[in-house]
Design a protein around this motif. Structure first.
Motif, PDB file in Angstrom:
ATOM      1  N   ARG A 203       0.809  -1.213   0.000  1.00  0.00           N
ATOM      2  CA  ARG A 203       0.000   0.000   0.000  1.00  0.00           C
ATOM      3  C   ARG A 203       0.844   1.266   0.000  1.00  0.00           C
ATOM      4  NH1 ARG A 203      -4.122   0.578   4.785  1.00  0.00           N
ATOM      5  NH2 ARG A 203      -2.184   1.029   5.838  1.00  0.00           N
ATOM      6  N   PHE A 210     -12.448   4.093   0.468  1.00  0.00           N
ATOM      7  CA  PHE A 210     -13.426   3.790  -0.583  1.00  0.00           C
ATOM      8  C   PHE A 210     -14.737   3.441   0.092  1.00  0.00           C
ATOM      9  CE2 PHE A 210      -9.260   2.795  -2.277  1.00  0.00           C
ATOM     10  CZ  PHE A 210      -9.275   3.539  -3.420  1.00  0.00           C
ATOM     11  N   ALA A 213     -16.860   0.492  -1.217  1.00  0.00           N
ATOM     12  CA  ALA A 213     -16.303  -0.856  -1.334  1.00  0.00           C
ATOM     13  C   ALA A 213     -17.011  -1.815  -0.392  1.00  0.00           C
ATOM     14  CB  ALA A 213     -14.810  -0.834  -1.027  1.00  0.00           C
ATOM     15  N   GLU A 214     -17.000  -3.081  -0.770  1.00  0.00           N
ATOM     16  CA  GLU A 214     -17.614  -4.089   0.093  1.00  0.00           C
ATOM     17  C   GLU A 214     -16.774  -4.254   1.356  1.00  0.00           C
ATOM     18  OE1 GLU A 214     -16.043  -8.332  -1.314  1.00  0.00           O
ATOM     19  OE2 GLU A 214     -17.115  -7.242  -2.887  1.00  0.00           O
ATOM     20  N   PRO A 215     -17.386  -4.776   2.399  1.00  0.00           N
ATOM     21  CA  PRO A 215     -16.654  -4.889   3.676  1.00  0.00           C
ATOM     22  C   PRO A 215     -15.374  -5.700   3.503  1.00  0.00           C
ATOM     23  CG  PRO A 215     -18.981  -5.418   3.964  1.00  0.00           C
ATOM     24  CD  PRO A 215     -18.751  -5.253   2.498  1.00  0.00           C
ATOM     25  N   SER A 216     -14.328  -5.164   4.002  1.00  0.00           N
ATOM     26  CA  SER A 216     -13.047  -5.873   3.931  1.00  0.00           C
ATOM     27  C   SER A 216     -12.118  -5.254   4.949  1.00  0.00           C
ATOM     28  CB  SER A 216     -12.433  -5.771   2.546  1.00  0.00           C
ATOM     29  OG  SER A 216     -11.685  -4.584   2.422  1.00  0.00           O
ATOM     30  N   LYS A 217     -10.867  -5.699   4.859  1.00  0.00           N
ATOM     31  CA  LYS A 217      -9.898  -5.198   5.838  1.00  0.00           C
ATOM     32  C   LYS A 217      -8.945  -4.190   5.226  1.00  0.00           C
ATOM     33  CE  LYS A 217      -9.870  -9.606   8.274  1.00  0.00           C
ATOM     34  NZ  LYS A 217      -9.159 -10.885   8.256  1.00  0.00           N
ATOM     35  N   VAL A 218      -9.276  -3.705   4.046  1.00  0.00           N
ATOM     36  CA  VAL A 218      -8.298  -2.873   3.358  1.00  0.00           C
ATOM     37  C   VAL A 218      -7.984  -1.616   4.138  1.00  0.00           C
ATOM     38  CG1 VAL A 218      -7.901  -1.491   1.314  1.00  0.00           C
ATOM     39  CG2 VAL A 218      -8.857  -3.775   1.102  1.00  0.00           C
ATOM     40  N   ARG A 220      -8.266  -1.132   7.194  1.00  0.00           N
ATOM     41  CA  ARG A 220      -8.278  -1.529   8.582  1.00  0.00           C
ATOM     42  C   ARG A 220      -7.290  -0.779   9.469  1.00  0.00           C
ATOM     43  NH1 ARG A 220      -5.285  -3.764  10.648  1.00  0.00           N
ATOM     44  NH2 ARG A 220      -4.310  -4.458   8.729  1.00  0.00           N
ATOM     45  N   ARG A 221      -6.127  -0.484   8.892  1.00  0.00           N
ATOM     46  CA  ARG A 221      -5.103   0.081   9.761  1.00  0.00           C
ATOM     47  C   ARG A 221      -5.586   1.363  10.428  1.00  0.00           C
ATOM     48  NH1 ARG A 221       0.792   1.230   7.500  1.00  0.00           N
ATOM     49  NH2 ARG A 221       0.798  -1.024   7.362  1.00  0.00           N
TER      50      ARG A 221
END
Lengths: 224, 224
Positions: A203, A210, A213-218, A220-221
DNA sequence: GTTTTCACCGACCGATCGGTCAAGCCCGGC
DNA sequence: GCCGGGCTTGACCGATCGGTCGGTGAAAAC
């Protein structure tokens, strides 16, 4: 690295072996790596060495023993080889050194490495390479220790240690499938690049959100 | 996913095949995966299917054709399978979806996957799996396109695209060597974890400098 | 000078390999 | 009844497999 002084001709840790035995192990490793265990006949090995098939049985009791010498020999000192190349310093540097040292071992003993990691790895007769498996376990546990160390030091975040170890080892263990020694990059350089990618992440520095965007861990930080 | 409606019994894309042929392909894939190509005899396959060896030659011309059907069949629709599961959205999400979809394919067609990725991969007679290789090239090129897309969008930093693709594929392709279907995590969940590690990196948020460390790229992000 | 040792070889073994073949079995159409 | 054709079989082929055998020749040990 005194333990490694017995390595010659790309065949690791065959201390009091004669030149002929070393030659057989080197040729057998190369053949096992390129054609597999079942795909390599004793005639193939003898032919590659320029000797008779009988002579193979003079030096080894059977085909399994040749493979065992190749495979176990190649993983015998992997742990010591890598361990002796881990510098003092921050744990992340130790992990990087672990990866680079493993890559160096791969480069040095490439045929034996490939033979031991590909040929009949899931043979139901586990006795043939049980010793090799326990040695690899010790090797993997060593890496897990380094990862835990880095977590405790706060250098890397609280990731799943076994899973992290698998990711790191995957990047190294799959290398023989695409590595081309004629190309410019050495395995050590490749390992260094992989460490950089895994440690620092792909990254870019600036986190972009975003919302759609669909739920994810992108992202997350940010929430940590 | 209309292209995939012909998948049954863990054997992908064998459209107008009879039940017997599907049975043979399923058993052959399982045997090739566990014992390799050379280690699996036509008698083994016939015995596993409960039929005579002659019947294999009624449905297939030779052993290579059975392997080709297993291997090529398993990679035949991998590209389409994955492509159809890439959502609209940020490129990083596409890469994540790529990894999860590949993991799902692995879970569904595990034996054929293992057989095609392990058995005699470096056979000098390339014709046996040349078609499979070109298909995998298309698959890998598709991933590289997604990575380039993510770089252009500024989501990931300017990494080496082929090398990044290799890292991602390594994490997926090595999975069959340690994945245990009886354990809790699914391949899709594992792929999600790997994506998180690779994308976000292992490093904790706070960058710590180690002035005494040997030259490396660990603290590199700060200098960008 | 004789004996022992050891690297080495060609011929051979039973088993198994991938593959072939002629002939039966089964079943719907006539 | 019987006929044609796809499914299925067991017997069999030459080649090759891993492994064994008796023996050779030269150097080392006595």
């Amino acid at each position: 690295m005194t333990e490694l002084s017995t390595m010659k001709d790309g065949v690791a840790n065959q201390a009091e072996a004669s030149d002929r035995v070393l030659q057989i192990l080197a040729e057998a490793g190369r053949l096992f790596a390129s054609k597999g265990f079942e795909g390599t006949s004793m005639r193939d090995i003898a032919l590659a060495c320029g000797i008779s098939k009988s002579l193979l049985y003079h030096h080894f009791s059977n085909k399994d023993e040749i493979y065992a010498r190749v495979a176990v020999g190649s993983t015998l000192e992997l742990y010591l080889f890598v361990r002796d190349r881990i510098p003092d310093g921050p744990p992340s540097q130790k992990i990087r050194a672990f990866m680079v040292a493993t890559a160096e071992y791969f480069r040095r003993y490439r045929w034996a490495w490939i033979a031991s990691t590909t040929a009949f790895w899931n043979d139901p007769d586990r006795s043939r390479h049980k010793e090799r498996l326990t040695r690899r376990d010790r090797f993997e546990n060593f890496l897990r220790g380094l990862i835990q160390e880095a977590i405790d030091a706060g250098e890397i975040r609280k990731v799943d240690v076994p899973m992290t170890g698998r990711l790191i080892l995957s990047s190294l263990n799959w290398m023989h499938r695409w590595y081309n020694p004629n190309k410019s990059a050495t395995p050590e350089q490749i390992a260094d690049v992989f460490f950089d990618m895994i440690f620092n992440g792909l990254r870019s520095g600036e986190l972009v959100e975003f919302p759609g965007a669909e739920p994810s861990k992108v992202g997350r930080r940010k929430s940590r």
